[in-house]
Design a protein around this motif. Structure first.
Motif, PDB file in Angstrom:
ATOM      1  N   PHE A   1       0.592  -1.064   0.062  1.00 28.94           N
ATOM      2  CA  PHE A   1       0.197   0.010   0.280  1.00 28.94           C
ATOM      3  C   PHE A   1       0.657   0.804  -0.565  1.00 28.94           C
ATOM      4  CE2 PHE A   1      -3.412  -2.934   1.928  1.00 28.94           C
ATOM      5  CZ  PHE A   1      -4.442  -2.682   0.872  1.00 28.94           C
ATOM      6  N   ILE A   2       2.383   1.531   0.924  1.00 27.29           N
ATOM      7  CA  ILE A   2       2.811   2.261   0.767  1.00 27.29           C
ATOM      8  C   ILE A   2       3.275   2.766  -0.683  1.00 27.29           C
ATOM      9  CG2 ILE A   2       4.917   2.970   1.748  1.00 27.29           C
ATOM     10  CD1 ILE A   2       4.479   1.866   4.198  1.00 27.29           C
ATOM     11  N   ILE A   3       3.974   1.462  -1.093  1.00 26.90           N
ATOM     12  CA  ILE A   3       4.703   2.188  -2.556  1.00 26.90           C
ATOM     13  C   ILE A   3       3.516   2.712  -3.943  1.00 26.90           C
ATOM     14  CG2 ILE A   3       4.878  -0.473  -3.854  1.00 26.90           C
ATOM     15  CD1 ILE A   3       7.074   0.670  -4.568  1.00 26.90           C
ATOM     16  N   VAL A   4       2.406   1.889  -3.495  1.00 24.83           N
ATOM     17  CA  VAL A   4       1.094   1.827  -4.182  1.00 24.83           C
ATOM     18  C   VAL A   4       0.774   3.507  -3.989  1.00 24.83           C
ATOM     19  CG1 VAL A   4      -0.737   2.162  -5.198  1.00 24.83           C
ATOM     20  CG2 VAL A   4       0.413  -0.130  -5.045  1.00 24.83           C
ATOM     21  N   LYS A   5       0.797   3.948  -3.053  1.00 25.59           N
ATOM     22  CA  LYS A   5       0.189   5.218  -2.859  1.00 25.59           C
ATOM     23  C   LYS A   5       1.138   6.136  -2.705  1.00 25.59           C
ATOM     24  CE  LYS A   5      -1.372   8.654   0.681  1.00 25.59           C
ATOM     25  NZ  LYS A   5      -1.755   8.874   2.221  1.00 25.59           N
ATOM     26  N   ARG A   6       2.471   6.136  -2.829  1.00 26.47           N
ATOM     27  CA  ARG A   6       3.409   7.140  -4.021  1.00 26.47           C
ATOM     28  C   ARG A   6       3.849   6.833  -4.869  1.00 26.47           C
ATOM     29  NH1 ARG A   6       8.885   6.321   1.246  1.00 26.47           N
ATOM     30  NH2 ARG A   6       6.690   6.637   3.362  1.00 26.47           N
ATOM     31  N   ALA A   7       4.072   6.422  -5.494  1.00 27.57           N
ATOM     32  CA  ALA A   7       4.013   5.654  -7.200  1.00 27.57           C
ATOM     33  C   ALA A   7       2.602   6.780  -7.745  1.00 27.57           C
ATOM     34  CB  ALA A   7       3.597   4.120  -7.779  1.00 27.57           C
ATOM     35  N   LEU A   8       1.380   6.322  -7.083  1.00 26.50           N
ATOM     36  CA  LEU A   8       0.086   7.906  -7.917  1.00 26.50           C
ATOM     37  C   LEU A   8       0.575   9.006  -7.507  1.00 26.50           C
ATOM     38  CD1 LEU A   8      -2.554   5.701  -6.259  1.00 26.50           C
ATOM     39  CD2 LEU A   8      -1.429   5.206  -8.660  1.00 26.50           C
ATOM     40  N   ASN A   9       1.326   8.837  -6.551  1.00 23.94           N
ATOM     41  CA  ASN A   9       1.127  10.313  -5.894  1.00 23.94           C
ATOM     42  C   ASN A   9       2.908  11.166  -6.965  1.00 23.94           C
ATOM     43  OD1 ASN A   9      -0.090  11.993  -3.931  1.00 23.94           O
ATOM     44  ND2 ASN A   9       2.111  10.396  -2.646  1.00 23.94           N
ATOM     45  N   ASP A  10       4.079  10.386  -7.362  1.00 23.07           N
ATOM     46  CA  ASP A  10       4.854  10.202  -7.888  1.00 23.07           C
ATOM     47  C   ASP A  10       3.299  10.810 -10.568  1.00 23.07           C
ATOM     48  OD1 ASP A  10       7.455  10.440  -8.742  1.00 23.07           O
ATOM     49  OD2 ASP A  10       6.958   9.114 -10.735  1.00 23.07           O
TER      50      ASP A  10
ATOM     51  N   ALA B   1      -4.995  -2.123  -8.888  1.00 18.02           N
ATOM     52  CA  ALA B   1      -5.942  -1.812  -9.608  1.00 18.02           C
ATOM     53  C   ALA B   1      -6.965  -2.300  -8.120  1.00 18.02           C
ATOM     54  CB  ALA B   1      -6.869  -3.170 -10.416  1.00 18.02           C
ATOM     55  N   MET B   2      -6.458  -3.260  -6.962  1.00 13.69           N
ATOM     56  CA  MET B   2      -7.465  -3.755  -6.244  1.00 13.69           C
ATOM     57  C   MET B   2      -7.692  -2.241  -4.492  1.00 13.69           C
ATOM     58  SD  MET B   2      -6.815  -4.774  -1.917  1.00 13.69           S
ATOM     59  CE  MET B   2      -4.749  -5.145  -2.535  1.00 13.69           C
ATOM     60  N   TYR B   3      -5.943  -1.140  -5.274  1.00 12.10           N
ATOM     61  CA  TYR B   3      -5.754  -0.389  -4.192  1.00 12.10           C
ATOM     62  C   TYR B   3      -6.641   0.175  -4.618  1.00 12.10           C
ATOM     63  CZ  TYR B   3      -2.979   3.930  -1.887  1.00 12.10           C
ATOM     64  OH  TYR B   3      -3.277   4.871  -1.636  1.00 12.10           O
ATOM     65  N   LEU B   4      -6.895   0.654  -5.670  1.00  9.61           N
ATOM     66  CA  LEU B   4      -8.005   2.147  -6.269  1.00  9.61           C
ATOM     67  C   LEU B   4      -9.286   1.288  -6.558  1.00  9.61           C
ATOM     68  CD1 LEU B   4      -5.523   2.040 -10.069  1.00  9.61           C
ATOM     69  CD2 LEU B   4      -5.543   3.515  -8.419  1.00  9.61           C
ATOM     70  N   LYS B   5      -9.449   0.607  -6.278  1.00  6.13           N
ATOM     71  CA  LYS B   5     -11.136   0.522  -5.805  1.00  6.13           C
ATOM     72  C   LYS B   5     -11.492   0.652  -4.370  1.00  6.13           C
ATOM     73  CE  LYS B   5     -14.460  -3.494  -6.200  1.00  6.13           C
ATOM     74  NZ  LYS B   5     -14.551  -4.967  -7.221  1.00  6.13           N
ATOM     75  N   LYS B   6     -10.315   0.105  -3.971  1.00  9.18           N
ATOM     76  CA  LYS B   6     -10.312   0.818  -2.549  1.00  9.18           C
ATOM     77  C   LYS B   6      -9.945   2.184  -2.262  1.00  9.18           C
ATOM     78  CE  LYS B   6      -9.952  -3.510  -0.195  1.00  9.18           C
ATOM     79  NZ  LYS B   6      -9.014  -4.569   0.748  1.00  9.18           N
ATOM     80  N   ASN B   7      -9.782   2.411  -2.657  1.00  5.60           N
ATOM     81  CA  ASN B   7      -9.555   4.520  -2.348  1.00  5.60           C
ATOM     82  C   ASN B   7      -9.391   5.040  -3.769  1.00  5.60           C
ATOM     83  OD1 ASN B   7      -7.102   4.532   0.414  1.00  5.60           O
ATOM     84  ND2 ASN B   7      -6.350   2.171  -1.540  1.00  5.60           N
ATOM     85  N   PRO B   8     -10.653   5.158  -3.968  1.00  3.75           N
ATOM     86  CA  PRO B   8     -11.330   5.548  -5.608  1.00  3.75           C
ATOM     87  C   PRO B   8     -11.218   7.410  -5.210  1.00  3.75           C
ATOM     88  CG  PRO B   8     -13.526   5.947  -3.722  1.00  3.75           C
ATOM     89  CD  PRO B   8     -11.595   5.051  -2.629  1.00  3.75           C
ATOM     90  N   GLU B   9     -10.175   8.151  -4.359  1.00  2.00           N
ATOM     91  CA  GLU B   9     -10.030   9.739  -4.542  1.00  2.00           C
ATOM     92  C   GLU B   9      -8.800   9.077  -6.056  1.00  2.00           C
ATOM     93  OE1 GLU B   9      -7.440   7.859  -1.389  1.00  2.00           O
ATOM     94  OE2 GLU B   9      -9.580   7.354  -1.564  1.00  2.00           O
ATOM     95  N   TRP B  10      -8.462   8.198  -6.263  1.00  2.00           N
ATOM     96  CA  TRP B  10      -7.455   8.674  -7.249  1.00  2.00           C
ATOM     97  C   TRP B  10      -7.714   8.087  -8.681  1.00  2.00           C
ATOM     98  CZ3 TRP B  10      -2.942  10.287  -5.926  1.00  2.00           C
ATOM     99  CH2 TRP B  10      -1.792  10.122  -4.820  1.00  2.00           C
TER     100      TRP B  10
END
Length: 100
Positions: free
Chosen positions: A52-61, A77-86
């Motif tokens: 989750f940490i690396i996905v969030k940092r990658a999305l910020n980048d 894809a699962m992370y994005l489904k759980k965090n629709p703000e992205w």
């Protein structure tokens, strides 16, 4: 912990430096679009939220670079489904490029 994160353009992956290992997300960039293809967290670090940490940092980048995202990796894809703000990062016309 505050692990060091960077975009390793030579290896074409985002990397998160852990104490004795590296977690990473492979990617392909083409025409202002980034395709995240595979996420890997080293054994011994699984189940600690490293993915989750690396996905969030990658999305910020990705957001800071103004790229559109195609999440080919099931974990992303699962992370994005759980965090629709992205969802604004996700390339909307992905099916437009597929021919029948």
């Amino acid at each position: 912990m505050d692990y060091q994160f960077n975009d390793n353009e030579d290896l074409k992956w985002f990397e998160l430096h852990l104490n004795d290992a590296i977690a990473f997300i492979d990617y392909i960039v083409a025409q202002e679009t980034i395709y995240l293809t595979h996420t890997e967290v080293p054994k011994g670090y699984e189940g600690q939220g490293i993915g989750f940490i690396i996905v969030k940092r990658a999305l910020n980048d990705i957001k800071s670079k103004g790229l559109k995202l195609v999440p080919l990796c099931p974990f992303v894809a699962m992370y994005l489904k759980k965090n629709p703000e992205w969802k604004e990062l996700v390339y909307r016309n992905i099916n437009h490029h597929c021919s029948n």
